[in-house]
Design a protein around this motif. Structure first.
Motif, PDB file in Angstrom:
ATOM      1  N   ASN A   1       0.846  -1.223   0.032  1.00 36.95           N
ATOM      2  CA  ASN A   1       0.095  -0.019  -0.009  1.00 36.95           C
ATOM      3  C   ASN A   1       0.923   1.209  -0.003  1.00 36.95           C
ATOM      4  O   ASN A   1       0.360   2.131  -0.707  1.00 36.95           O
ATOM      5  CB  ASN A   1      -0.938   0.090   1.201  1.00 36.95           C
ATOM      6  CG  ASN A   1      -2.145  -0.879   0.883  1.00 36.95           C
ATOM      7  OD1 ASN A   1      -3.112  -0.512   0.230  1.00 36.95           O
ATOM      8  ND2 ASN A   1      -1.966  -2.079   1.205  1.00 36.95           N
ATOM      9  N   THR A   2       2.048   1.115   0.697  1.00 37.50           N
ATOM     10  CA  THR A   2       2.865   2.445   0.684  1.00 37.50           C
ATOM     11  C   THR A   2       3.437   2.637  -0.759  1.00 37.50           C
ATOM     12  O   THR A   2       3.532   4.000  -1.049  1.00 37.50           O
ATOM     13  CB  THR A   2       4.144   2.331   1.964  1.00 37.50           C
ATOM     14  OG1 THR A   2       3.304   1.897   2.939  1.00 37.50           O
ATOM     15  CG2 THR A   2       4.754   3.447   1.819  1.00 37.50           C
ATOM     16  N   MET A   3       3.813   1.525  -1.330  1.00 39.83           N
ATOM     17  CA  MET A   3       4.489   1.620  -2.595  1.00 39.83           C
ATOM     18  C   MET A   3       3.452   2.153  -3.604  1.00 39.83           C
ATOM     19  O   MET A   3       3.691   3.013  -4.362  1.00 39.83           O
ATOM     20  CB  MET A   3       4.991   0.234  -3.097  1.00 39.83           C
ATOM     21  CG  MET A   3       5.379   0.237  -4.521  1.00 39.83           C
ATOM     22  SD  MET A   3       6.057  -1.559  -4.720  1.00 39.83           S
ATOM     23  CE  MET A   3       4.515  -2.495  -4.985  1.00 39.83           C
ATOM     24  N   LEU A   4       2.228   1.676  -3.445  1.00 37.18           N
ATOM     25  CA  LEU A   4       1.157   2.208  -4.308  1.00 37.18           C
ATOM     26  C   LEU A   4       0.795   3.674  -4.128  1.00 37.18           C
ATOM     27  O   LEU A   4       0.872   4.210  -5.227  1.00 37.18           O
ATOM     28  CB  LEU A   4      -0.104   1.447  -4.170  1.00 37.18           C
ATOM     29  CG  LEU A   4      -1.513   1.790  -5.064  1.00 37.18           C
ATOM     30  CD1 LEU A   4      -1.223   1.737  -6.320  1.00 37.18           C
ATOM     31  CD2 LEU A   4      -2.620   1.174  -4.612  1.00 37.18           C
ATOM     32  N   ASN A   5       0.886   3.885  -3.045  1.00 35.26           N
ATOM     33  CA  ASN A   5       0.374   5.320  -2.539  1.00 35.26           C
ATOM     34  C   ASN A   5       1.558   6.251  -3.086  1.00 35.26           C
ATOM     35  O   ASN A   5       1.285   7.464  -3.628  1.00 35.26           O
ATOM     36  CB  ASN A   5       0.266   5.584  -1.102  1.00 35.26           C
ATOM     37  CG  ASN A   5      -0.983   4.872  -0.521  1.00 35.26           C
ATOM     38  OD1 ASN A   5      -1.856   4.868  -1.284  1.00 35.26           O
ATOM     39  ND2 ASN A   5      -0.651   4.625   0.547  1.00 35.26           N
TER      40      ASN A   5
ATOM     41  N   LEU B   1       1.134   6.869  -6.763  1.00 37.99           N
ATOM     42  CA  LEU B   1       0.005   7.624  -7.187  1.00 37.99           C
ATOM     43  C   LEU B   1       0.276   9.170  -6.579  1.00 37.99           C
ATOM     44  O   LEU B   1      -0.177  10.132  -7.416  1.00 37.99           O
ATOM     45  CB  LEU B   1      -1.232   7.345  -6.440  1.00 37.99           C
ATOM     46  CG  LEU B   1      -1.938   5.672  -6.838  1.00 37.99           C
ATOM     47  CD1 LEU B   1      -2.781   5.339  -5.645  1.00 37.99           C
ATOM     48  CD2 LEU B   1      -2.225   6.035  -8.367  1.00 37.99           C
ATOM     49  N   ASN B   2       1.024   9.303  -5.512  1.00 38.90           N
ATOM     50  CA  ASN B   2       1.226  10.750  -5.066  1.00 38.90           C
ATOM     51  C   ASN B   2       2.309  11.487  -5.997  1.00 38.90           C
ATOM     52  O   ASN B   2       2.208  12.548  -6.518  1.00 38.90           O
ATOM     53  CB  ASN B   2       1.952  10.673  -3.734  1.00 38.90           C
ATOM     54  CG  ASN B   2       2.072  12.048  -3.324  1.00 38.90           C
ATOM     55  OD1 ASN B   2       1.030  12.657  -2.562  1.00 38.90           O
ATOM     56  ND2 ASN B   2       3.230  12.432  -3.401  1.00 38.90           N
ATOM     57  N   PHE B   3       3.315  10.695  -6.641  1.00 35.58           N
ATOM     58  CA  PHE B   3       4.298  11.095  -7.558  1.00 35.58           C
ATOM     59  C   PHE B   3       3.912  10.741  -8.799  1.00 35.58           C
ATOM     60  O   PHE B   3       2.791  10.308  -9.256  1.00 35.58           O
ATOM     61  CB  PHE B   3       5.677  10.913  -7.344  1.00 35.58           C
ATOM     62  CG  PHE B   3       6.098  11.649  -5.783  1.00 35.58           C
ATOM     63  CD1 PHE B   3       6.146  12.771  -5.694  1.00 35.58           C
ATOM     64  CD2 PHE B   3       6.189  10.602  -4.741  1.00 35.58           C
ATOM     65  CE1 PHE B   3       6.491  13.285  -4.343  1.00 35.58           C
ATOM     66  CE2 PHE B   3       6.243  11.077  -3.373  1.00 35.58           C
ATOM     67  CZ  PHE B   3       6.767  12.523  -3.393  1.00 35.58           C
TER      68      PHE B   3
ATOM     69  N   SER C   1      -0.963  14.317  -7.827  1.00 36.60           N
ATOM     70  CA  SER C   1      -1.953  14.063  -7.058  1.00 36.60           C
ATOM     71  C   SER C   1      -2.008  14.846  -5.662  1.00 36.60           C
ATOM     72  O   SER C   1      -1.189  15.734  -5.584  1.00 36.60           O
ATOM     73  CB  SER C   1      -2.130  12.472  -6.450  1.00 36.60           C
ATOM     74  OG  SER C   1      -1.957  11.842  -7.755  1.00 36.60           O
ATOM     75  N   TYR C   2      -3.047  14.727  -4.765  1.00 40.19           N
ATOM     76  CA  TYR C   2      -3.157  15.426  -3.505  1.00 40.19           C
ATOM     77  C   TYR C   2      -3.199  14.638  -2.419  1.00 40.19           C
ATOM     78  O   TYR C   2      -3.954  13.563  -2.358  1.00 40.19           O
ATOM     79  CB  TYR C   2      -4.374  16.190  -3.580  1.00 40.19           C
ATOM     80  CG  TYR C   2      -4.584  17.352  -4.848  1.00 40.19           C
ATOM     81  CD1 TYR C   2      -3.839  18.424  -4.731  1.00 40.19           C
ATOM     82  CD2 TYR C   2      -5.098  16.508  -5.763  1.00 40.19           C
ATOM     83  CE1 TYR C   2      -4.057  19.191  -6.147  1.00 40.19           C
ATOM     84  CE2 TYR C   2      -5.391  17.433  -7.132  1.00 40.19           C
ATOM     85  CZ  TYR C   2      -4.657  18.833  -7.166  1.00 40.19           C
ATOM     86  OH  TYR C   2      -4.781  19.424  -8.410  1.00 40.19           O
TER      87      TYR C   2
ATOM     88  N   LEU D   1     -11.215  10.101  -4.504  1.00 44.04           N
ATOM     89  CA  LEU D   1     -10.502   9.348  -3.846  1.00 44.04           C
ATOM     90  C   LEU D   1      -9.731   8.300  -4.461  1.00 44.04           C
ATOM     91  O   LEU D   1     -10.383   7.522  -5.193  1.00 44.04           O
ATOM     92  CB  LEU D   1     -10.972   8.975  -2.393  1.00 44.04           C
ATOM     93  CG  LEU D   1     -11.538   9.856  -1.575  1.00 44.04           C
ATOM     94  CD1 LEU D   1     -11.887   9.416  -0.198  1.00 44.04           C
ATOM     95  CD2 LEU D   1     -10.819  11.207  -1.417  1.00 44.04           C
ATOM     96  N   LEU D   2      -8.595   8.077  -4.289  1.00 41.92           N
ATOM     97  CA  LEU D   2      -7.651   6.660  -4.900  1.00 41.92           C
ATOM     98  C   LEU D   2      -7.506   5.777  -3.765  1.00 41.92           C
ATOM     99  O   LEU D   2      -7.724   4.666  -3.840  1.00 41.92           O
ATOM    100  CB  LEU D   2      -6.528   7.320  -5.637  1.00 41.92           C
ATOM    101  CG  LEU D   2      -6.531   8.301  -6.708  1.00 41.92           C
ATOM    102  CD1 LEU D   2      -5.179   8.814  -7.405  1.00 41.92           C
ATOM    103  CD2 LEU D   2      -7.544   7.620  -7.650  1.00 41.92           C
ATOM    104  N   THR D   3      -6.972   6.131  -2.747  1.00 39.83           N
ATOM    105  CA  THR D   3      -6.655   5.465  -1.736  1.00 39.83           C
ATOM    106  C   THR D   3      -6.813   6.290  -0.211  1.00 39.83           C
ATOM    107  O   THR D   3      -6.528   7.357  -0.364  1.00 39.83           O
ATOM    108  CB  THR D   3      -5.129   4.732  -1.449  1.00 39.83           C
ATOM    109  OG1 THR D   3      -4.356   5.815  -1.549  1.00 39.83           O
ATOM    110  CG2 THR D   3      -4.819   4.063  -2.868  1.00 39.83           C
TER     111      THR D   3
END
Length: 551
Positions: A147-151, A154-156, A301-302, A319-321
């Motif tokens: 989940n951290t990797m996905l976030n 997505l964030n960058f 993203s935000y 929302l994505l995550t």
């Protein structure tokens, strides 16, 4: 290419900033036979969905294909334990007084050795969304933290064909090597029982140990990217930036600087009831060119609080995550989120770039106005600063209160007024460099400067509607300013119900006390960190002049 990933053999060794002790130790971990590369966003989503503890809600992601996610993707929820905010006490920065690389290197080697017992995932992303400024970052993180990797992806900006081509044609940024970040949220070294966020900023690398919270990974990555920008002709900004085109066709580019909870996202995304054609760059991370005043967003993203967004809020479709929120089953049997910080403080979500339909990644027009967002009860709702030195030093003494985005050490007063220069606690270089860059924007580029108090004026809360109204009068050029009492270089405007009373000794003493607090803070910089963040004498003299005028 913007940053360097590979070198000729004769360039590999001492004398090349890509091969310091810390960086070499961290980068080497990326090449172990227990490391798997994950570069595809859809694959990362499926891995996160299967990770232990992940909750797949019944809330669909809006147009997931446009984001690069699988068709019919649903919002994923993942929760941390006790800690749901950043912990400044874990930050250790090489170059600051008392930080010995030889000792830290031992911790790094032990942490890297420990990763051999785990499957590790290596992913890559771009920081900076325009050919003017793009850097490549690498993240290494253990299995179960998908989940951290996905976030992070997505964030960058995860790697797509479009952005790969953009990166190939992007401007080379000095001799800067790629960013490398090693994270092991489960590993804690005895010397750092509360976790370690170690940065070697000159060599673009970091190690996060015992830090589960995603915000540590987001801000840790930005810490290094902001450092690169600072070294290469940009002012690094923790804030929001928007462009408002008025009815007469004139554009006004405005940046707001503030910590979490200051209102920077609210003010950045305010649509002003259609009064302007609003375009948003970003609400958290961007850079300003010292050469021409143009701006570049660092993230697509935000990473937004969920506190003010109940389940029925229309904004939640983007929302994505989601992190650190609750879940429940509604009357239709659908698994849905419980937001509004009912589970804990600082619930967070990554919101799609599509949230702001009026979004761009670069603004070529030079910035016109910089606003310091403060929570200082001694200041009226708006103050105009009319001296470049004073404008920059007031940013360096940006006053605020702690927010729920932080994990505080035991005994720290949540309500105490603190100073956070330029609202950026993630600086890894001497404060004077920011001071000089912002001073030049005010002096040479004639950028206007204002302070907006988004907290209380004395004991009276300042509503966001009042703040937005003030902002609109600044954009429209209709704000009428007068001297703030007897202070010659600070002005304010009449705001009904929030008039400073200079006949009231209680108020006068409070205002003077606020400025004395700034003076004391500036003086403290002479000794803190061995004087690394000390500012020139002109900065102190600017505050001394104000104190002398308050009578």
């Amino acid at each position: 290419m913007a940053t360097r990933a590979n070198f000729k053999r004769e360039q590999i060794g001492t004398g090349n900033k890509a091969f310091s002790t810390s960086r070499t130790t961290i980068e080497t971990a990326f090449y172990g036979n227990n490391v798997e590369k994950v570069m595809d966003l859809k694959q990362a989503y499926r891995m996160a969905q299967k990770a232990p503890g992940t909750i797949t809600t019944d809330m669909p992601i809006y147009e997931p294909e446009r984001i690069g996610l699988p068709e019919n993707a649903k919002i994923l929820l993942f929760n941390d334990g006790e800690t749901v905010g950043r912990f400044a006490g874990a930050r250790v920065i090489l170059g600051e007084v008392g930080v010995e690389e030889t000792e830290i290197a031992k911790v790094l080697r032990e942490a890297v050795y420990n990763t051999r017992y785990k499957t590790m995932y290596h992913s890559e992303a771009y920081i900076g969304l325009d050919p003017d400024f793009m850097v490549k970052a690498h993240l290494l993180i253990p299995e179960t933290y998908e989940n951290t990797m996905l976030n992070w992806l997505l964030n960058f900006q995860y790697k797509t064909a479009e952005y790969k081509e953009m990166y190939k044609s992007s401007r080379e940024i000095g001799e800067e090597p790629d960013i490398f970040i090693l994270s092991d949220p489960d590993y804690k070294h005895p010397k750092f029982p509360n976790g370690l966020a170690y940065f070697d900023p000159e060599h673009n690398c970091a190690c996060l140990l015992g830090m589960r919270y995603f915000g540590e990974h987001k801000k840790g990555t930005l810490t290094l990217a902001w450092g690169i920008a600072n070294r290469n002709g940009y002012a690094s900004c923790h804030g929001g930036l928007k462009r408002c085109i008025k009815e007469d066709g004139q554009a006004h580019v405005l940046g707001v600087f503030g910590l979490s909870g200051s209102g920077k996202s609210t003010l950045t995304h305010a649509k002003h009831k259609g009064k302007y054609d609003v375009t948003i760059l970003h609400d958290d991370a961007y850079i300003i060119s010292s050469d021409n005043g143009s701006t570049v967003a660092l993230e697509p993203s935000y990473f937004d609080k969920t506190q003010d967004y109940p389940l029925t809020s229309p904004d939640n479709q983007f929302l994505l995550t989601v992190q650190n929120c609750g879940a429940t089953v509604d009357e239709e049997g659908k698994l849905v989120l419980v937001t509004e910080d009912l589970r804990n403080g600082n619930g967070r979500a990554i919101k799609s770039k599509l949230w702001a339909a009026n979004r761009v990644d670069k603004m070529g027009e030079p910035i016109n106005t910089i606003v310091w967002l403060m929570k200082d009860h001694t200041l009226p709702p708006v103050v105009k600063v009319e001296n470049s030195v004073l404008a920059s030093v007031m940013g360096a003494c940006l006053a605020t209160k702690r927010s729920t985005a932080e994990k505080l050490a035991e005994g720290v007063d949540m309500n105490a007024l603190v100073f956070e220069p330029y609202a950026n606690p993630f600086r890894t270089y001497p404060l004077r460099q920011d001071y000089e860059k912002f001073k030049a924007l005010f002096e040479e580029r004639k950028v206007d400067n204002y302070i907006l108090n988004t907290g209380h004026f004395m004991d009276k809360k300042i509503p966001k509607e009042v703040t937005i109204g003030i902002l609109e009068s600044i954009i429209d050029g209709t704000a009428e300013f007068e001297k703030l009492g007897m202070i010659s270089e600070l002005k304010t405007m009449h705001v009904e119900g929030f008039e400073p009373d200079f006949e009231d000794k209680v108020y006068v003493n409070a205002l003077k006390g606020g400025m004395m607090g700034r003076m004391n803070y500036l003086n403290s910089l002479k000794d803190v960190k061995g004087g690394r963040d000390d500012l020139p004498q002109e900065a102190r003299e600017a505050i001394i002049s104000i104190i002398a005028e308050i009578k």
